[in-house]
Design an enzyme around this catalytic site. Structure first.
Site, PDB file in Angstrom:
ATOM      1  N   ASP A  64       0.819  -1.120   0.100  1.00  0.00           N
ATOM      2  CA  ASP A  64      -0.014  -0.006   0.033  1.00  0.00           C
ATOM      3  C   ASP A  64       1.076   1.206  -0.100  1.00  0.00           C
ATOM      4  O   ASP A  64       2.226   1.376   0.080  1.00  0.00           O
ATOM      5  CB  ASP A  64      -0.974   0.099   1.128  1.00  0.00           C
ATOM      6  CG  ASP A  64      -0.305   0.389   2.541  1.00  0.00           C
ATOM      7  OD1 ASP A  64       0.704  -0.051   2.674  1.00  0.00           O
ATOM      8  OD2 ASP A  64      -0.987   0.530   3.577  1.00  0.00           O
ATOM      9  N   TYR A  66       3.187   4.572   0.597  1.00  0.00           N
ATOM     10  CA  TYR A  66       3.707   5.154   1.953  1.00  0.00           C
ATOM     11  C   TYR A  66       2.709   6.203   2.686  1.00  0.00           C
ATOM     12  O   TYR A  66       1.814   6.922   1.961  1.00  0.00           O
ATOM     13  CB  TYR A  66       4.580   6.185   1.345  1.00  0.00           C
ATOM     14  CG  TYR A  66       5.963   5.346   0.773  1.00  0.00           C
ATOM     15  CD1 TYR A  66       6.767   4.423   1.348  1.00  0.00           C
ATOM     16  CD2 TYR A  66       6.394   5.827  -0.452  1.00  0.00           C
ATOM     17  CE1 TYR A  66       7.652   3.707   0.747  1.00  0.00           C
ATOM     18  CE2 TYR A  66       7.425   5.099  -1.127  1.00  0.00           C
ATOM     19  CZ  TYR A  66       8.212   4.246  -0.502  1.00  0.00           C
ATOM     20  OH  TYR A  66       9.030   3.653  -1.090  1.00  0.00           O
ATOM     21  N   PHE A  77       6.674   2.293  -4.374  1.00  0.00           N
ATOM     22  CA  PHE A  77       8.009   2.425  -4.040  1.00  0.00           C
ATOM     23  C   PHE A  77       8.719   3.838  -4.302  1.00  0.00           C
ATOM     24  O   PHE A  77       9.704   4.318  -3.889  1.00  0.00           O
ATOM     25  CB  PHE A  77       8.968   1.520  -4.401  1.00  0.00           C
ATOM     26  CG  PHE A  77       8.558  -0.044  -4.005  1.00  0.00           C
ATOM     27  CD1 PHE A  77       8.988  -0.433  -2.554  1.00  0.00           C
ATOM     28  CD2 PHE A  77       7.923  -0.878  -4.845  1.00  0.00           C
ATOM     29  CE1 PHE A  77       8.523  -1.647  -2.269  1.00  0.00           C
ATOM     30  CE2 PHE A  77       7.686  -2.308  -4.399  1.00  0.00           C
ATOM     31  CZ  PHE A  77       8.105  -2.582  -3.169  1.00  0.00           C
ATOM     32  N   HIS A 186      10.380  -8.839   0.607  1.00  0.00           N
ATOM     33  CA  HIS A 186      10.184  -7.640   0.443  1.00  0.00           C
ATOM     34  C   HIS A 186      11.664  -6.701   0.721  1.00  0.00           C
ATOM     35  O   HIS A 186      12.362  -7.147   1.537  1.00  0.00           O
ATOM     36  CB  HIS A 186       9.088  -7.053   1.405  1.00  0.00           C
ATOM     37  CG  HIS A 186       8.672  -5.785   1.237  1.00  0.00           C
ATOM     38  ND1 HIS A 186       9.174  -4.449   1.635  1.00  0.00           N
ATOM     39  CD2 HIS A 186       7.407  -5.253   0.408  1.00  0.00           C
ATOM     40  CE1 HIS A 186       8.416  -3.534   0.969  1.00  0.00           C
ATOM     41  NE2 HIS A 186       7.572  -4.021   0.423  1.00  0.00           N
TER      42      HIS A 186
END
Length: 221
Positions: A64, A66, A77, A186
């Site tokens: 989801d 930031y 990202f 991740h």
């Protein structure tokens, strides 16, 4: 919520008529009216705007947005110019350096990747400020699954980079044998050392694209 106007519209328009999307729409509208929500409403579908379906070469799937001020910009990202890079993004650039020799960029804005055909998609497209995962389970996952199905249905070589358990759980949807599906932990500091570092996804991606007659991605920002 912004409008989708390019070739994504026919690919996902059926979703707008489903009951879950109506509930999602009113939920998201209420959140923006009553709370601070990221990204800005007109950037919710920025990943689709910058990377039309027919141009997708690569999908990088995040979780989801930031949730801190000025960070989320509608691309997984990525952060706006002038914003400090979050740790996950720093780790992505570190792996790029180790894999392809790319130097650390001054900005964490990944728009140049999006314009080359890298779909920077999150499974959930909005979040309440300072509350990670606060918009999970309200319908976004169903909508972004429709996006993934549309990409999976493209009859040309496409690379999927699935980082972290939630992204890897989408692998069962990616059934087209023409595509390459890459999995890794991740890039967050909690898991990057468990196999994200050294995964060499970027070089594998470009080798696959070139092998199939598709121009590679210039990952250097």
């Amino acid at each position: 919520m912004g409008a989708i106007t390019n070739d994504w519209l026919p690919a996902v328009s059926a979703e707008f008529k489903k009951p879950y999307y109506r509930e999602l729409y009113y939920f998201v509208r209420g959140e923006y009216q009553n709370h601070v929500v990221y990204p800005p409403a007109d950037l919710i579908f920025q990943a689709l705007h910058l990377t039309p379906l027919h141009e997708v070469k690569v999908v990088i799937l995040g979780q989801d947005p930031y949730h801190n001020e000025h960070q989320a910009m509608g691309l997984s990202f990525s952060v706006e110019d002038g914003v400090d890079m979050p740790p996950s993004l720093v780790n992505i650039f570190r792996e790029l350096h180790d894999d392809l020799g790319c130097t650390m960029p001054k900005s964490g804005n990944l728009t140049p990747w999006a314009r080359q055909g890298v779909l920077l998609l999150n499974t959930v497209l909005t979040v309440r400020a300072h509350q990670a995962f606060s918009h999970q389970g309200h319908g976004w996952e169903q909508f972004t699954d429709a996006i993934l199905r549309a990409v999976n249905g493209q009859d040309r070589p496409i690379v999927f980079m699935l980082w972290g358990t939630p992204a890897q759980q989408k692998a069962s949807m990616l059934t087209n044998p023409r595509h390459l599906v890459l999995k890794a932990p991740h890039p967050s500091p909690l898991s990057a050392y468990r196999g994200f570092f050294g995964c060499r996804h970027f070089s594998q991606c470009n080798a696959f694209l070139e092998k199939n007659g598709v121009s590679p991605i210039n990952w250097q920002l």
